[in-house]
Design an enzyme around this catalytic site. Structure first.
Site, PDB file in Angstrom:
ATOM      1  N   HIS A 193      58.691  29.591 -14.239  1.00 62.89           N
ATOM      2  CA  HIS A 193      59.813  28.977 -13.408  1.00 62.89           C
ATOM      3  C   HIS A 193      61.098  28.778 -14.207  1.00 62.89           C
ATOM      4  CE1 HIS A 193      57.728  27.214 -10.011  1.00 62.89           C
ATOM      5  NE2 HIS A 193      56.370  27.132 -10.974  1.00 62.89           N
ATOM      6  N   LYS A 210      65.935  24.136   1.943  1.00 70.31           N
ATOM      7  CA  LYS A 210      65.718  22.932   2.835  1.00 70.31           C
ATOM      8  C   LYS A 210      67.033  22.533   3.638  1.00 70.31           C
ATOM      9  CE  LYS A 210      62.654  20.898  -0.538  1.00 70.31           C
ATOM     10  NZ  LYS A 210      62.580  20.246  -1.752  1.00 70.31           N
ATOM     11  N   THR A 235      64.708  25.465  -4.152  1.00 71.24           N
ATOM     12  CA  THR A 235      64.004  25.147  -2.784  1.00 71.24           C
ATOM     13  C   THR A 235      64.924  24.186  -2.136  1.00 71.24           C
ATOM     14  OG1 THR A 235      62.641  23.487  -3.807  1.00 71.24           O
ATOM     15  CG2 THR A 235      61.866  25.778  -3.534  1.00 71.24           C
ATOM     16  N   LYS A 285      69.829  17.611  -6.753  1.00 68.30           N
ATOM     17  CA  LYS A 285      68.908  18.350  -7.686  1.00 68.30           C
ATOM     18  C   LYS A 285      68.848  17.338  -8.863  1.00 68.30           C
ATOM     19  CE  LYS A 285      71.322  21.896  -6.785  1.00 68.30           C
ATOM     20  NZ  LYS A 285      70.407  23.007  -6.288  1.00 68.30           N
ATOM     21  N   ARG A 286      68.275  17.616  -9.854  1.00 71.96           N
ATOM     22  CA  ARG A 286      68.228  17.324 -10.926  1.00 71.96           C
ATOM     23  C   ARG A 286      69.374  17.649 -11.900  1.00 71.96           C
ATOM     24  NH1 ARG A 286      65.806  20.086 -15.730  1.00 71.96           N
ATOM     25  NH2 ARG A 286      65.248  21.873 -13.998  1.00 71.96           N
ATOM     26  N   LYS A 310      72.911  23.711 -13.739  1.00 75.64           N
ATOM     27  CA  LYS A 310      73.012  23.610 -12.254  1.00 75.64           C
ATOM     28  C   LYS A 310      74.566  23.123 -11.944  1.00 75.64           C
ATOM     29  CE  LYS A 310      68.309  22.093 -11.473  1.00 75.64           C
ATOM     30  NZ  LYS A 310      67.750  23.187 -10.523  1.00 75.64           N
TER      31      LYS A 310
END
Length: 813
Positions: free
Chosen positions: A354, A661, A657, A545-546, A551
């Site tokens: 991952h 969504k 993901t 998100k985290r 990110k």
């Protein structure tokens, strides 16, 4: 899926009343919403239990091949709505509750999220279990029954505060205790070799007790099982110590071992935290392997055909110690010759990676494994020696090559590379998007790929449409039913038919009516959780998100400050057209020891505090941070989003993901060509997505030629005043230097994730977003095209590919 008939779903009013009296212990007229939730859950639980018994009986009778999915996390969220949907009981349950003047939606809210995961890894595992059940794949998920989950996030003065998340405090109707399924798990001690046989003289023991959660299939009677392990001390207290008044010592042994299943991801910045984390990983893997071996031996006379009947999948490296554990069980416990056991092991295991970042690949100090799992260290050493002997035959004399391949990192403190153990012990290794899988074999695992090219493959992630469309967005689901029929619920590829409706004005109006209703619902959540009132007619710009540097939530904040400064400098907007009103929405948790991520959260709040209270901006710009992000919060955010922020540095996000969504619910993506963004772009069309910034080869080239952030600071229009405002304390006047270190990490710390290099392209892409949003019909057509292109991102497709190409398992009829 057909709408259930009354004959299929008898009135539930009587069953709810019965459960209120017999299980909950309250008169129906006195029942609270929580009581109602418990009663309706018990009605559903009874039917799920029947399905579980039937499914297990058939699998046992058929001696079927099963997949065993090992994961440290299963972010399940709430169960009631999903269970009622699978049982076709949502309508009857709503009718039954009307008798008690209660709404089903209010009853849903009384259920706590099952706090068994943190982010994408755990939510992916939950989606996969849903798809395994819905496809009828014989399957078990295995994990830990965390009593407190990760943590509940609170925000105080803009700072993240972690609280325990006692999701089991009031019990849960969804678990089935299995008191007869208990296994001993050992730790510590030493190994003796007597007559050539290893004897592990362990120093500690904990009992693993099984609790099952039934995962229902949709459109089938089949279910999957999530078996979770709770750690209990073999003897609960030292009774002698208790009777002499030494109560702390009496409970010390109980606490020492039972804390293994207390909290997801204990803080590993201390030696004690790291040891507990390793114990957690081994604990659930050991219990799971003992369980699957016992199940196998109840159906077959020997373990020699284990690989023919069981496929064990490692979701990331957290369960990697399972390779050594299976070898220990086969060789030490069952007396199997090493070579025979190793052949079975490699045929049984498969592994999903991952991450592309070498620093994120899990390793453990040799000394720690020696202390906690001495026998397993011996096994790992032997696996490594035999593997390196094999590898040396391919490139004789190349010691650097062997050092890169070795399961033991000999540079500095000797450490066991758990990803290497997973690769060597598996027959298949997959990435989770096309780009990610390509980069795996080109970069971090290039040596393994050259040795075993056939071992590497790709499985692009997916999400379950049951949770993320049918359940999260019932109004859009109804619109799809009325437009396309109900076939999309079983086959998401049917969403492609939406393309012919993208320009239809009547359908566009219905689609945007649904979107606005979802934005109103999200606005209410924002006001309830943050106190900030936002305009549902503004563009809802979402990054959830985290919180992590790669990110690039910080890049998003830079754009918000850029926009704020531009509004103040030019209230009339670009070309005098005015500004497109925008609400920027963040949510996500930072790891408790991740100080930079926590600083970014605080910056978001500080910037929001200034902007949201500046009358000159009014409703043109709002910035909010929704606390305690989890599955249930996401189910409200995803349907209400207009713009999906997927802005990681190219080459760092394995898949994503959340991007799937959000697009499935009609949000347009602004993102880099990274992870599954690439495949989303290919499926929705280049004109229906906002791609910006450096691509992966360009990122690599820039780093190789020498990246100088200060050049961008000095030369890129608009960037310097933004960074100066943050660093100079404009958003933290009570502590002007609060964000100096954050800005310095960009200017002088190397800007590892290239925020400044992508800044200009990002701002330009955001301008294109504004231009398009001024044209509602064009925006709507592109949003519809996004929904239409998302069929391939169903987790059903992903699981079918796993079943066919990796696990070799057939659905059960």
């Amino acid at each position: 899926m057909m709408t259930p008939t009354p004959a299929q779903t008898p009135d539930l009013q009587e069953k709810i009343a019965q459960q209120l009296v017999t299980t909950v212990g309250v008169a129906p007229q006195d029942a609270t919403l929580t009581d109602m939730m418990q009663a309706v859950s018990q009605v559903a639980r009874q039917q799920l239990s029947q399905r579980w018994v039937s499914t297990q009986a058939q699998q046992h009778s058929d001696k079927t091949r099963r997949v065993v999915y090992l994961s440290m996390e299963f972010l399940m969220g709430r169960t009631l709505s999903n269970a009622l949907g699978a049982l076709k009981l949502r309508g009857p349950a709503a009718d039954g509750l009307q008798h008690y003047a209660q709404k089903l939606e209010d009853v849903y809210e009384r259920e706590a999220d099952a706090a068994l995961g943190n982010g994408g890894l755990g939510r992916l595992a939950a989606c996969f279990l849903d798809s395994m059940a819905s496809l009828g794949l014989p399957s078990f998920g295995y994990g830990i029954r965390y009593e407190y989950g990760m943590f509940a996030q609170d925000i105080q003065n803009g700072a993240q505060i972690e609280h325990p998340d006692p999701w089991l405090e009031d019990g849960t109707p969804w678990e089935f205790p299995r008191p007869h399924i208990t296994y001993p798990v050992y730790f510590g001690g030493w190994v003796e070799h007597v007559d050539g046989k290893p004897l592990w003289r362990h120093a500690g023991e904990v009992a693993a007790k099984a609790y099952d959660m039934v995962v229902p299939g949709h459109g089938t009677e089949k279910v999957s099982t999530l078996r979770l392990w709770k750690a209990t001390a073999p003897a609960h207290i030292d009774l002698n110590a208790f009777n002499t008044g030494d109560y702390a010592r009496a409970a010390s042994a109980k606490n020492e071992y039972e804390n293994i299943s207390w909290v997801l991801y204990p803080n590993d910045s201390t030696p004690a935290g790291r040891e507990l984390r390793l114990k957690q990983e081994y604990f659930f893997v050991a219990a799971s392997i003992l369980d699957l071996v016992q199940r196998h031996l109840s159906e077959h006379p020997s373990l020699l055909n284990l690989a023919d009947k069981v496929a064990i999948h490692l979701n990331d490296t957290h369960p990697a110690i399972g390779v050594a554990e299976l070898m220990r069980v086969l060789c030490d416990v069952h007396g199997m010759p090493w070579d025979t056991a190793w052949a079975i092991c490699q045929k049984t295991f498969s592994y999903t990676n991952h991450t592309l970042m070498p620093e994120a690949l899990e390793t453990w100090p040799v000394g720690l494994i020696q202390h906690v799992l001495p026998r397993h260290l011996e096994i790992i050493f032997r696996i490594n020696k035999e593997f390196l002997d094999e590898a040396a035959a391919h490139r004789p004399g190349d010691n650097q090559y062997l050092a890169r391949l070795s399961l033991i990192d000999e540079t500095g403190e000797r450490r066991v590379r758990m990803a290497h153990l997973s690769i060597v012990g598996s027959h298949k290794v997959n990435g989770v998007s096309a780009l990610h899988s390509d980069l795996l074999v080109q970069t971090i695992f290039a040596d393994f790929a050259s040795l075993w090219p056939q071992r590497f493959t790709n499985m692009t992630n997916g999400v379950t449409p049951r949770r993320w469309l049918e359940q999260a967005n019932p109004q859009l689901s109804s619109l799809l039913d009325n437009t396309l029929g109900t076939g999309w619920r079983a086959n998401l590829d049917e969403l492609q038919k939406l393309r012919e409706h993208a320009q239809d004005s009547a359908f566009q109006k219905s689609f945007m009516d649904v979107k606005r209703a979802n934005k109103v619902r999200l606005a209410k959540l924002i006001e309830r959780s943050t106190g900030v009132v936002v305009n549902p007619d503004s563009l809802f710009d979402v990054q959830v998100k985290r919180i992590h540097e790669y990110k690039r939530q910080l890049l998003n904040v830079l754009h918000v400050v850029t926009r704020y400064q531009a509004i103040l400098a030019n209230p009339q907007g670009p070309n005098g057209q005015g500004w497109v009103p925008r609400t920027v929405i963040f949510a996500g948790k930072a790891a408790s020891s991740y100080h930079t991520a926590k600083s970014i959260i605080r910056l978001i709040h500080d910037v929001g505090l200034v902007i949201n209270n500046d009358s000159r901006v009014a409703d043109l710009l709002k910035l909010v941070f929704i606390p305690n992000y989890g599955v249930s919060v996401a189910e409200v955010i995803m349907p209400g989003a207009d713009l999906s922020e997927q802005i990681s540095t190219a080459g760092t996000e394995a898949s994503g993901t959340g991007n799937m969504k959000l697009a499935l619910n009609g949000a347009l993506t602004i993102g880099t060509d990274d992870g599954a963004n690439i495949e989303i772009r290919q499926n929705v069309g280049d004109d229906n997505i906002f791609i910006f910034g450096l691509k992966t080869p360009e990122v690599q080239a820039l780093r190789q030629q020498g990246y100088h952030p200060m050049r961008y600071y000095e030369e890129v229009p608009g960037l310097k005043p933004v960074l100066d405002a943050i660093a100079g304390g404009q958003f933290s006047p009570s502590e002007p230097g609060r964000y100096r270190a954050l800005v310095d990490s960009l200017l002088w710390g190397g800007d590892h994730y290239l925020l400044l290099a992508d800044y200009a392209a990002y701002v330009a892409a955001q301008h294109k977003v504004d231009v398009l949003y001024r044209e509602p019909s064009q925006w709507c057509a592109k949003a519809i095209s996004n929904v239409a292109g998302m069929g391939v991102f169903s987790s059903d497709r992903t699981i079918r590919e796993y079943a066919q190409q990796i696990w070799h398992i057939e659905p059960q009829k």
